[in-house]
Design a protein around this motif. Structure first.
Motif, short mmCIF file in Angstrom:
data_model
loop_
_atom_site.label_atom_id
_atom_site.label_comp_id
_atom_site.label_asym_id
_atom_site.label_seq_id
_atom_site.Cartn_x
_atom_site.Cartn_y
_atom_site.Cartn_z
N PRO A 117 0.82 -1.20 0.00
CA PRO A 117 0.00 0.00 0.00
C PRO A 117 0.86 1.26 0.00
O PRO A 117 2.04 1.20 0.36
N PHE A 118 0.26 2.40 -0.39
CA PHE A 118 0.95 3.68 -0.29
C PHE A 118 -0.07 4.79 -0.07
O PHE A 118 -1.24 4.67 -0.45
N TYR A 119 0.39 5.85 0.57
CA TYR A 119 -0.40 7.06 0.72
C TYR A 119 -0.05 8.02 -0.40
O TYR A 119 1.12 8.14 -0.79
N CYS A 120 -1.07 8.70 -0.90
CA CYS A 120 -0.86 9.67 -1.98
C CYS A 120 -1.55 10.98 -1.60
O CYS A 120 -2.74 10.99 -1.27
N TYR A 121 -0.80 12.07 -1.65
CA TYR A 121 -1.33 13.40 -1.35
C TYR A 121 -1.32 14.27 -2.60
O TYR A 121 -0.35 14.26 -3.36
N SER A 122 -2.38 15.02 -2.78
CA SER A 122 -2.49 15.94 -3.90
C SER A 122 -2.07 17.33 -3.46
O SER A 122 -2.71 17.94 -2.58
N ALA A 123 -0.99 17.85 -4.04
CA ALA A 123 -0.54 19.21 -3.72
C ALA A 123 -1.60 20.23 -4.11
O ALA A 123 -1.81 21.23 -3.40
N GLU A 170 4.86 7.35 1.47
CA GLU A 170 4.02 8.50 1.18
C GLU A 170 4.50 9.15 -0.10
O GLU A 170 5.72 9.28 -0.33
N VAL A 171 3.56 9.57 -0.91
CA VAL A 171 3.84 10.13 -2.24
C VAL A 171 3.08 11.44 -2.37
O VAL A 171 1.94 11.54 -1.91
N MET A 172 3.70 12.44 -2.99
CA MET A 172 2.99 13.68 -3.30
C MET A 172 2.91 13.84 -4.82
O MET A 172 3.91 13.66 -5.52
N VAL A 173 1.71 14.18 -5.28
CA VAL A 173 1.46 14.45 -6.69
C VAL A 173 1.24 15.95 -6.86
O VAL A 173 0.56 16.58 -6.05
N ASP A 174 1.82 16.51 -7.90
CA ASP A 174 1.63 17.93 -8.21
C ASP A 174 1.50 18.05 -9.72
O ASP A 174 2.50 17.99 -10.44
N GLY A 175 0.28 18.14 -10.20
CA GLY A 175 0.05 18.17 -11.64
C GLY A 175 0.31 16.81 -12.26
O GLY A 175 -0.33 15.82 -11.92
N THR A 176 1.30 16.75 -13.15
CA THR A 176 1.62 15.48 -13.82
C THR A 176 2.89 14.84 -13.26
O THR A 176 3.40 13.88 -13.84
N ARG A 177 3.40 15.37 -12.16
CA ARG A 177 4.61 14.80 -11.58
C ARG A 177 4.30 14.25 -10.19
O ARG A 177 3.36 14.66 -9.53
N PHE A 178 5.12 13.28 -9.77
CA PHE A 178 4.96 12.76 -8.42
C PHE A 178 6.32 12.35 -7.89
O PHE A 178 7.26 12.09 -8.65
N ALA A 179 6.42 12.30 -6.55
CA ALA A 179 7.67 11.90 -5.92
C ALA A 179 7.35 11.25 -4.59
O ALA A 179 6.35 11.58 -3.94
N VAL A 180 8.20 10.32 -4.19
CA VAL A 180 8.07 9.69 -2.88
C VAL A 180 8.61 10.65 -1.83
O VAL A 180 9.75 11.12 -1.94
N THR A 181 7.81 10.95 -0.81
CA THR A 181 8.25 11.84 0.26
C THR A 181 8.72 11.07 1.49
O THR A 181 9.44 11.61 2.32
N ARG A 182 8.28 9.83 1.64
CA ARG A 182 8.81 8.94 2.67
C ARG A 182 8.83 7.54 2.08
O ARG A 182 7.78 6.96 1.80
N PRO A 183 10.02 6.97 1.86
CA PRO A 183 10.07 5.64 1.25
C PRO A 183 9.65 4.55 2.22
O PRO A 183 9.66 4.74 3.44
N ARG A 184 9.27 3.42 1.66
CA ARG A 184 8.94 2.27 2.50
C ARG A 184 10.24 1.68 3.07
O ARG A 184 11.14 1.34 2.31
N PRO A 185 10.36 1.56 4.39
CA PRO A 185 11.57 0.95 4.94
C PRO A 185 11.59 -0.55 4.65
O PRO A 185 10.54 -1.19 4.54
#
Length: 423
Positions: A28-34, A388-403
């Motif tokens: 699983p992962f969390y996704c946040y919309s900027a 945890e992942v943040m999406v901003d428009g058409t880009r996304f990045a992992v903000t906290r990786p899975r240990p």
């Protein structure tokens, strides 16, 4: 504007397909919309214009560095309840003077750390804390700016575990004892009383409790000034609700208009501490179906997210809307429990839920998971925290990786008298 929506039959966060993220980071992962975070902030900022007020984001809702940084760049301060959250706020670029330190149980060492960092305001919650803070400030040779958090004994009409403004709750100083607490504070040489604070609960869907509490505290402010105290700030707290199922929380415009009316002529700068309202609907939890298990009594959809990832359904009996990531228009539904792999009967995300039929490998999206989701997660059953992942428009990045599991194990030690493990 909807920041999570189907496009060509696939659920997207803004311009990114959730399935694309799943393929890269796993589930699983969390996704946040900027975009959703900015929109929630803008709703506050637009209606604060003309008011002598500031917003300090309540980090307990979601303390992701990227989220805190985003709000800081938009102009927010931070409301913290631990030194760990203070360190996060500072790391995210929040100026110390814009940090408010709340919480019912602050140790002397923690108060010292806050004063050394230059935290702008400490919300004190007991006479004991007044005396402790005075002693700590004296050791450092500084004067601490404080408010006293009062408990107005108002029923927020929310879940019992997130009600904070009744006499039976642990928070704040009973409003009937507040004048005594202020009298003590006024005698302590290392404290500078600047105002009064309150917080009556979380997930409020009516303005009436807020109004009742403000009226009670407004009367107290008049009494305190008559007693000779300088009350320049009124910290109103946070707690406005969001939509999980069919709730109809107040509009920010209506809330702020009510506050403006009830505080008119009071002459206090106002502080708001929204948390859930800023982040709750801006985040989702994405999970993959492991298997579907028919039973004699009901059908279980077993997914790879569990109560350690999202504890709200078990802890608060909370409802979260759940949707398939691939759209199923006009599909027949099945009634099922959506459960995780944890060895607990309380490990569920939904019970007796009507869902479009699901199969192993399908992805689901749990909505309104941006608040009190990842921040309350644990590694129970030695399950690594979801990234945890943040999406901003058409880009996304992992903000906290899975240990990795190796990383979890490396944080522990055997006791010296145990025999080494043979390889």
């Amino acid at each position: 504007m909807t920041f999570f929506s189907y496009k060509n039959g696939e659920m997207h966060a803004e311009g990114v397909a959730l399935a694309t993220i799943a393929a890269q980071v796993g589930t699983p992962f969390y996704c946040y919309s900027a975009g959703a975070l900015r929109a929630a902030w803008k709703e506050f900022a637009d209606h604060l214009k003309g008011m002598n007020a500031e917003v300090c984001y309540a980090m307990k809702a979601n303390s992701s560095l990227a989220v805190v940084r985003l709000f800081g760049e938009l102009g927010a301060g931070s409301d913290i309840v631990s030194i760990g959250e203070m360190r996060r706020a500072l790391a995210a670029g929040i100026p110390a003077r814009r940090i408010i330190y709340s919480g019912v149980g602050k140790k002397p060492s923690e108060l010292m750390a806050a004063l050394e960092a230059g935290v702008g305001q400490i919300n004190v919650e007991s006479s004991y804390e007044l005396e402790t803070l005075n002693a700590v400030a004296g050791q450092l040779g500084v004067k601490a700016d404080i408010t006293i958090r009062v408990n107005p004994d108002v029923d927020a009409k929310t879940h019992a575990k997130i009600t904070t403004g009744r006499k039976g709750n642990k928070f704040g100083v009973d409003i009937d004892l507040a004048r005594e607490a202020y009298a003590l504070a006024g005698k302590l040489p290392n404290l500078n009383v600047v105002g009064v604070a309150m917080h009556i609960g979380s997930q409020l869907t009516s303005l009436d409790p807020y109004r009742d509490a403000i009226v009670r505290v407004r009367e107290l402010v008049t009494q305190l000034r008559a007693d000779g105290h300088k009350i320049d700030r009124f910290d109103i707290g946070g707690g406005l609700g969001i939509v999980y199922a069919q709730e109809k929380p107040p509009a920010i415009a209506d809330f702020l208009a009510m506050v403006a009316r009830e505080t008119a002529g009071l002459g206090c700068a106002l502080t708001f501490e929204p948390g859930r309202r800023l982040v709750g609907e801006a985040g989702v939890l994405v999970s993959e179906v492991i298997l579907v298990k028919p039973g004699a009594a009901k059908t279980f959809v077993i997914v790879d997210a569990a109560m350690n990832d999202l504890i709200r359904p078990t802890l608060y009996e909370a409802w979260h809307d759940i949707l398939p990531v691939r759209e199923r228009p006009q599909a027949a539904t099945i009634r099922c429990d959506i459960v995780g792999p944890i060895c607990e009967s309380g490990d569920y995300l939904a019970q007796d839920r009507d869902m479009a039929p699901l199969a192993a490998g399908d992805l689901i999206m749990i909505r309104s998971a941006g608040a009190y989701g990842a921040v309350m997660a644990s590694t129970y059953n030695t399950r690594p925290l979801a990234p945890e992942v943040m999406v901003d428009g058409t880009r996304f990045a992992v903000t906290r990786p899975r240990p990795s599991i190796d990383e979890l194990l490396s944080a522990e030690r055997f006791v010296p008298w145990q025999e080494p493990v043979k390889s």
